[in-house]
Write an enzyme that holds these catalytic residues in place. Structure first.
Site, PDB file in Angstrom:
ATOM      1  N   TYR A  67      87.012  44.337  31.748  1.00 27.78           N
ATOM      2  CA  TYR A  67      87.271  45.052  32.998  1.00 27.78           C
ATOM      3  C   TYR A  67      88.300  44.289  33.812  1.00 27.78           C
ATOM      4  O   TYR A  67      88.220  43.064  33.953  1.00 27.78           O
ATOM      5  CB  TYR A  67      85.967  45.199  33.780  1.00 27.78           C
ATOM      6  CG  TYR A  67      86.115  45.723  35.192  1.00 27.78           C
ATOM      7  CD1 TYR A  67      86.131  47.088  35.442  1.00 27.78           C
ATOM      8  CD2 TYR A  67      86.219  44.845  36.272  1.00 27.78           C
ATOM      9  CE1 TYR A  67      86.256  47.566  36.741  1.00 27.78           C
ATOM     10  CE2 TYR A  67      86.342  45.316  37.566  1.00 27.78           C
ATOM     11  CZ  TYR A  67      86.363  46.675  37.793  1.00 27.78           C
ATOM     12  OH  TYR A  67      86.485  47.139  39.078  1.00 27.78           O
ATOM     13  N   HIS A  68      89.287  45.008  34.373  1.00 26.67           N
ATOM     14  CA  HIS A  68      90.360  44.371  35.127  1.00 26.67           C
ATOM     15  C   HIS A  68      89.997  44.342  36.608  1.00 26.67           C
ATOM     16  O   HIS A  68      89.960  45.369  37.281  1.00 26.67           O
ATOM     17  CB  HIS A  68      91.669  45.149  34.934  1.00 26.67           C
ATOM     18  CG  HIS A  68      92.901  44.348  35.238  1.00 26.67           C
ATOM     19  ND1 HIS A  68      93.059  43.641  36.414  1.00 26.67           N
ATOM     20  CD2 HIS A  68      94.030  44.125  34.517  1.00 26.67           C
ATOM     21  CE1 HIS A  68      94.224  43.034  36.406  1.00 26.67           C
ATOM     22  NE2 HIS A  68      94.845  43.295  35.265  1.00 26.67           N
ATOM     23  N   GLY A  69      89.711  43.136  37.127  1.00 29.78           N
ATOM     24  CA  GLY A  69      89.426  42.991  38.549  1.00 29.78           C
ATOM     25  C   GLY A  69      90.695  43.073  39.373  1.00 29.78           C
ATOM     26  O   GLY A  69      91.778  43.379  38.864  1.00 29.78           O
TER      27      GLY A  69
END
Length: 263
Positions: free
Chosen positions: A132-134
């Protein structure tokens, strides 16, 4: 509160001690001769209290940017040291990676209390790490730093094209195996027996996801085909509290979400 009239009396004299702010005000008035300096201090502390969240917002990214360029500077210095390159003739960048891994891992431990769990699930051979890309990819940097320290392994990563346009970043991207793609390049990397990481949501997910960690992958499923073509396992990875560590503009960005199309 006992009134202070003598220059030699302590701030804690009498049955009731003065507050720290009142004590500081009294001392400064004695030293400077400025009356009502306590009012100025009260205003100053109030302004600092109001501005503190904004200071934190800008200081943390600033420290990260500084660390990036310190890392780049170290790589250039390292490249100039022929004796170090000869000591690691099979891979001239091993020493540099170990140094930078130690620096970034220390930053993650101290600033965020970063921990890595489940590293035993990463296979010895190739594998595709999907994460997941924060709001920023700093959690991935902490991951590769800890992975290098624990397992002495590197993990390549697919990044957006704008990363390759950042001034001075070329050497950093080359040393740590950052690629732009396409699919064929990803497959070749995995076929060499290496790890490869990709965040399918990319910049859109970084900017427009929310505190519910909404996945914004749209129809980006090419990573699955890469894993199939390279015949490697997919290793899901998620960083807990990555959204709390770095905030975006939240609801403000949703006003122009439909018009945002990263190239």
């Amino acid at each position: 509160m006992e009134e202070m009239t003598g220059g030699n009396e302590s701030c804690t004299a009498g049955p009731t001690s003065m507050s720290y702010l009142a004590c500081l005000s009294y001392i400064l008035e004695e030293w400077t001769g400025v009356e009502d300096i306590g009012d100025y201090l009260s205003y100053a502390f109030y302004i600092l209290w109001v501005l503190f969240p904004l200071v934190v917002v800008f200081v943390l990214p600033g420290v990260i940017v500084i660390l990036f360029y310190v890392s780049i500077l170290w790589l250039h210095i390292y490249k100039r040291k022929n004796e170090i390159k000869e000591a690691y003739s099979h891979d001239v960048w091993i020493g540099a990676r170990e140094m930078l891994a130690t620096i970034w891992d220390g930053h993650g431990r101290i600033w965020h209390g970063y921990e890595l769990h489940g590293v035993e699930n990463i296979p010895q051979g190739p594998g595709l790490v999907v994460f997941y890309h924060g709001a920023t990819p700093v959690d991935y940097i902490y991951f590769i730093a800890r992975l290098h320290i624990m397992k002495k392994r590197c993990c390549n990563v697919v990044a957006d094209h704008f990363v390759f346009r950042l001034p001075g970043f070329r050497i950093l991207l080359e040393v740590f195996g950052v690629i732009h793609g396409p699919k064929e390049a990803c497959v070749r990397t995995l076929e060499k027996g290496q790890l490869l990481a990709i965040a399918p949501g990319g910049v859109r997910e970084a900017l427009f996801s929310d505190e519910m960690y909404t996945i914004l992958w749209s129809d980006r499923k090419g990573f699955a085909q890469v894993a199939i073509d390279a015949k490697v396992p997919i290793i899901p990875m998620f960083t807990q509290n990555v959204r709390e560590g770095f905030r975006t503009l939240g609801g403000i960005t949703t006003l122009w979400r439909k018009d945002f199309t990263p190239s």
